[in-house]
Design a protein around this motif. Structure first.
Motif, short mmCIF file in Angstrom:
data_model
loop_
_atom_site.label_atom_id
_atom_site.label_comp_id
_atom_site.label_asym_id
_atom_site.label_seq_id
_atom_site.Cartn_x
_atom_site.Cartn_y
_atom_site.Cartn_z
N PRO A 73 -27.86 80.98 -104.21
CA PRO A 73 -29.19 80.82 -103.61
C PRO A 73 -30.07 82.02 -103.94
O PRO A 73 -29.58 83.15 -104.05
N ALA A 74 -31.37 81.77 -104.12
CA ALA A 74 -32.28 82.86 -104.45
C ALA A 74 -33.65 82.50 -103.90
O ALA A 74 -33.95 81.33 -103.69
N GLN A 75 -34.45 83.52 -103.61
CA GLN A 75 -35.80 83.22 -103.13
C GLN A 75 -36.78 83.09 -104.28
O GLN A 75 -37.84 82.53 -104.15
N ASN A 76 -36.41 83.66 -105.41
CA ASN A 76 -37.14 83.40 -106.65
C ASN A 76 -36.18 83.76 -107.77
O ASN A 76 -35.25 84.50 -107.57
N THR A 77 -36.38 83.18 -108.93
CA THR A 77 -35.44 83.51 -110.00
C THR A 77 -36.05 84.59 -110.88
O THR A 77 -37.23 84.56 -111.20
N THR A 78 -35.23 85.54 -111.24
CA THR A 78 -35.67 86.63 -112.08
C THR A 78 -35.06 86.46 -113.47
O THR A 78 -34.10 85.70 -113.63
N PRO A 79 -35.60 87.17 -114.46
CA PRO A 79 -34.97 87.12 -115.78
C PRO A 79 -33.50 87.51 -115.71
O PRO A 79 -32.68 86.98 -116.44
N GLY A 80 -33.17 88.42 -114.78
CA GLY A 80 -31.78 88.84 -114.62
C GLY A 80 -30.89 87.67 -114.21
O GLY A 80 -29.79 87.50 -114.74
N ASP A 81 -31.36 86.85 -113.26
CA ASP A 81 -30.59 85.69 -112.82
C ASP A 81 -30.30 84.77 -114.00
O ASP A 81 -29.21 84.24 -114.16
N GLN A 82 -31.35 84.59 -114.81
CA GLN A 82 -31.19 83.67 -115.94
C GLN A 82 -30.25 84.24 -116.98
O GLN A 82 -29.50 83.50 -117.63
N LEU A 83 -30.25 85.57 -117.12
CA LEU A 83 -29.34 86.20 -118.07
C LEU A 83 -27.90 85.99 -117.62
O LEU A 83 -27.03 85.64 -118.43
N VAL A 84 -27.64 86.17 -116.32
CA VAL A 84 -26.30 85.95 -115.79
C VAL A 84 -25.89 84.50 -116.01
O VAL A 84 -24.76 84.21 -116.43
N GLN A 85 -26.82 83.59 -115.75
CA GLN A 85 -26.56 82.17 -115.95
C GLN A 85 -26.09 81.93 -117.39
O GLN A 85 -25.12 81.23 -117.64
N ASP A 86 -26.77 82.59 -118.32
CA ASP A 86 -26.45 82.41 -119.73
C ASP A 86 -25.12 83.07 -120.08
O ASP A 86 -24.32 82.52 -120.83
#
Lengths: 541, 326
Positions: free
Chosen positions: A390-403
């Motif tokens: 869960p997140a209140q907004n997604t950051t580039p960092g979140d997307q990097l972890v996702q990747d």
């Protein structure tokens, strides 16, 4: 007998210095002799808590201001973590860390003229403890607080009904700053507005309007800074003026155009903005916020993928923290090396356990029975390996972890929620990983997030199986009993090792504070907890 | 002459009806806001405690009960509704949870800056929009007319935060003519007022150009021209007056939107005003503060539109506020 901590070697300080950038340009040394006068104009990014009472505030920016007008019994060396005398000349701690006796300075006055003495300390500590949940930090700092006793005019004895070896560090924080007895006649809400907050600091708080501005001016006759401060007398600055600028570009532009002297955002100043700032001759100061690094905490409940320790260990190996630091921030940004940021006393370097090892992660996942499917994601018994964050907004960092996790076959679902939904998800355990962090220059801080015996939060209750819970709670309790330096160090080293190996916590990045400082500002200094220290600051004409 | 007709007893009755209508609208706004804020799926108690930085996890049941009592949250919903409504009627807006101060005090402190900004912006929008529309209708060079006609579309499409940042970059940082932030003096009003005025002026210009063009195509314009009146005189004295009505209606709506526009302008220019406070209150889930701002904005909207309705007859004597005979 005077109890002093031996020096603590912080291995990571070298890394820290490396990311200092042009810090030297704005520091003392090449600026000549300090001159008195001038107003320092600081712009922070926001003032969401809207409170300036040091005893109640948890907002980092407000605490930077608190430090200027409110002193504490002790001070903490930012480089070693050592606790040094301030308003207290010396202290004694009993063997099980339940009783602290402070011998106070007898030459200190509050800015309203009242004498600083044992009774004032008692009033302040009792009032801070009475705040209860209104002071989130105070609640943990004074855990087990029983009473403060006035032994004589300049001696106080603080008693606890359970061991609290972290209290000595707590006594150095702005949260346990001592305000004048008169101040505590006001209600907590009145104190928040800052209309009559009287401390013993080198500055006085003249006015504060929540989320708008704050004005401080020099207090003449200040003569009791701690040994950590070079300037042992009155501050050099006439005044400090604070504003809040939300837009990064406006804040940076205000600094480069000379409208402000220090631009101090919460998130690190971007690489591009740093270049803009440095092009005008200004410098970038930086320091990691001591405390819990920005990390994910798992939900190991039955039926969740992270219930299996092998999956958690695989996850630990799947995060490439080096490329996170250099991609999301910049080359040379300190890479997180353990549960704590590298400025935290007793932080151990656990880079080995946190090393990026996708092949090892894949092997562990294979062992755990999660096999790769045609789409690249792994599955077991028809169930895909999906982790919800869960997140209140997604950051580039979140997307990097996702990747990064995709590389080993773990699917990450970023669940963007409003604050209310987020709190509900966190409380109900409706997640696989939850991100959090916490600032305090003492390792016991991790207990408020992870110790299931103390905290009811999901990060404590859901992140460990019963056996690990017992072990971790035991270590936290031990850490709070240990008074001896080396014993404490040993306990917290064991704790950090256990936490990382069991996958109770997945550190992601160091939380670095940065400030853009104009070239005419000299003597900028951080406190141990990465707040402002303005005593040595002077402005060249 | 007109003003005498304007103040007849039937007008008074009309006025009373409209005021009653306004009160009902305000009550409805209050109720809907209350409903939205309290009937959300989340627990309002925890939200408010969270807004006050009190962590529910850390509280014992007794402490939780005490906390609820402190914010009046232990009362039944109906009691809370009527208590707050009663307070509102007495002018007591309650206590802001996130800013720890009476809401009335906060509004009194921040309204002047927002009002000054809003008034300057609207004034600027009227001058800019009016001039643009007037020129667009007057000019007879085809390409210039096209350019002037298209300009408003550009103004409406530009996002205000972008305009604001651009103005700051050029006029504050590069040229240093105006301050980028703060509320010190009249010069700090200029850039945010322009930021807010651009979309408003563009919308006004669009509507006014259109109605001016319509009016100028009416037969009475040809008649006036045939009587030897100059083009300039006809457009200014005859067409403009008739073209103003739709613009006036729009102006009422745009004035009401000032609060929302102020949210962006005040945030970009770091001006502590009601707009910025509204944004913070929503993020902090500060229910009493959000409620007060919403009701205040609704009140401004209702009053302005009432005033505009009352002003109509001054522009067009055919419009009267006499109730229809049934």
């Amino acid at each position: 007998m005077r109890y002093r901590r031996p020096l603590l070697a912080l291995t990571a300080l070298a890394t820290l210095a490396a990311c200092g950038g042009g810090a030297d340009a704005a520091n003392d040394g090449d600026g000549g002799n300090p001159v008195k006068g001038g107003t320092l104009r600081i712009a922070f990014w926001d003032d969401a808590q809207g409170c300036i009472d040091p005893n109640q505030v948890y907002w980092i920016e407000s605490r930077s201001l608190n430090r200027q007008f409110a002193d504490s019994l002790t001070d903490q060396d930012p480089e070693t973590g050592k606790i040094v005398p301030w308003l207290a000349e010396s202290w004694e701690v009993n063997d099980d860390a339940t009783s602290y006796t402070f011998k106070l300075r007898d030459d200190v006055t509050f800015s309203d003229g009242t004498k600083f003495d044992a009774a004032a300390v008692k009033t302040a500590y009792d009032a801070t403890h009475a705040l209860g949940a209104k002071s989130l930090l105070g609640l943990t700092y004074t855990a087990g607080y029983k009473s403060t006793e006035v032994v004589d005019d300049y001696t106080v004895k603080v008693d606890f009904d359970q061991p609290n070896s972290a209290f000595l560090q707590a006594s150095s924080t702005t949260t346990l700053a001592i305000l004048s007895p008169e101040t505590y006649r006001q209600t907590p809400e009145e104190r928040c507005t800052g209309d009559n907050l009287v401390g013993t600091g080198a500055f006085t708080l003249d006015s504060y309007t929540a989320a708008t501005e704050a004005k401080l001016s020099r207090r003449d006759g200040y003569a009791w800074p701690s040994e950590l401060i070079e300037n042992q007398g009155d501050a050099y600055l006439d005044a400090i003026e604070v504003s809040y600028i939300k837009e990064d570009s406006v804040r940076v532009g205000s600094l480069t155009s000379g409208a402000i002297d220090i631009a101090w955002p919460r998130l690190p100043i971007s690489e591009a903005d740093q270049k803009v700032i440095e092009a005008t001759g200004a410098g970038i100061e930086s320091r990691s916020l001591p405390g819990i690094s920005s990390s994910y905490f798992p939900n190991v409940g039955a039926g969740k993928p992270l219930a299996d320790v092998k999956v958690r260990q695989a996850l630990q190996k799947s995060i490439d923290r080096k490329s996170y630091a250099s991609t999301v921030f910049w080359d040379g940004y300190p890479v997180v090396s353990g549960p704590f940021d590298n400025t935290t006393p007793y932080a151990t370097d656990s880079s080995g356990v946190l090393a990026y090892d996708p092949e090892g992660a894949k092997a562990l996942l294979d062992e755990a029975g999660w096999t790769a499917g045609a789409d690249g994601y792994r599955a077991k018994d028809g169930e895909p390996l999906t982790l919800t964050i869960p997140a209140q907004n997604t950051t580039p960092g979140d997307q990097l972890v996702q990747d990064q996790l995709k590389q080993v076959g773990i699917k990450v679902e970023l669940n963007v929620l409003t604050l209310a939904q987020y709190q509900a998800a966190a409380a109900d355990g409706d997640y696989d990983l939850l991100a959090t962090y916490y600032t305090r220059a003492d390792p016991s801080v991790l207990g408020s997030v992870l110790d299931s015996g103390v905290s009811q939060a999901g990060t404590a209750q859901l992140s460990q199986d019963p056996a690990t819970k017992k072990e971790i709670s035991g270590l936290f309790a031990e850490g709070l009993q240990d008074v001896a330096e080396d014993k404490r160090a040993g306990t917290y080293a064991d704790l950090q090792k256990l936490i990382l190996e069991q996958g109770v916590m997945f550190p992601l990045y160091e939380r670095v504070q940065t400030a853009g400082v104009a070239s005419k500002v000299h003597g900028f200094a951080w406190t141990s907890e990465a707040f402002l220290r303005a005593n040595d600051i002077w402005i060249s004409q | 002459m007109t003003s005498v007709k304007w103040l007849t007893s039937s007008t008074a009755r009309y006025l009373a009806g409209r005021v009653l209508q306004a009160v009902i609208v305000l009550w409805a706004v209050y109720t809907v806001t209350f409903g939205i804020l309290y009937l959300l799926p989340s627990d309002p108690v925890e939200l408010q405690l969270a807004a006050a930085n009190v962590q529910v996890d850390e509280l014992s049941p007794a402490e939780l009960a005490a906390a609820k009592q402190q914010y009046g949250l232990d009362q039944p919903l109906a009691t809370q509704y009527f208590d707050q409504l009663g307070g509102l009627l007495r002018g007591d807006f309650g206590q802001s949870i996130s800013l720890h101060r009476p809401v009335g005090e906060l509004l009194a402190e921040r309204l002047p800056s927002t009002l000054a900004l809003g008034a300057t912006a609207i004034g600027l929008a009227l001058v800019l929009g009016g001039t643009l529309a007037y020129l667009a209708a007057y000019v007879r060079v085809a390409w210039l007319k096209t350019v002037l006609n298209r300009l408003p579309a550009v103004g409406v499409s530009l996002p205000p935060f972008f305009v604001g940042l651009l103005l700051i970059q050029v006029f504050a940082f590069e040229l240093g003519w105006f301050p980028a932030t703060g509320t010190q003096g009249a010069s700090s009003l200029v850039l945010p007022a322009i930021t807010m005025a651009v979309p408003t002026a563009a919308m006004l210009a669009q509507v006014l150009t259109r109605s001016l063009d319509d009016q100028l195509a009416e037969p009475y314009v040809a008649t006036a021209a045939a009587r030897g009146l100059s083009r300039q005189y006809v457009q200014a004295r005859h067409a403009l007056r008739n073209a103003l009505l739709p613009t006036l209606t729009l102006l009422g709506l745009l004035l009401g939107a000032t609060v929302t526009e102020a949210v962006v302008a005040e945030t970009v220019f770091s001006r502590p005003g009601v707009g910025q406070m509204a944004q913070q209150a929503v993020l902090a889930q500060d229910v009493p503060l959000v409620q007060a701002i919403v009701v205040l904005a609704a009140a401004v909207f209702v009053v302005i539109n009432l005033l505009i309705d009352l002003v109509y007859p001054l522009f067009d004597p055919r419009i009267t506020h006499t109730p229809r005979v049934s």
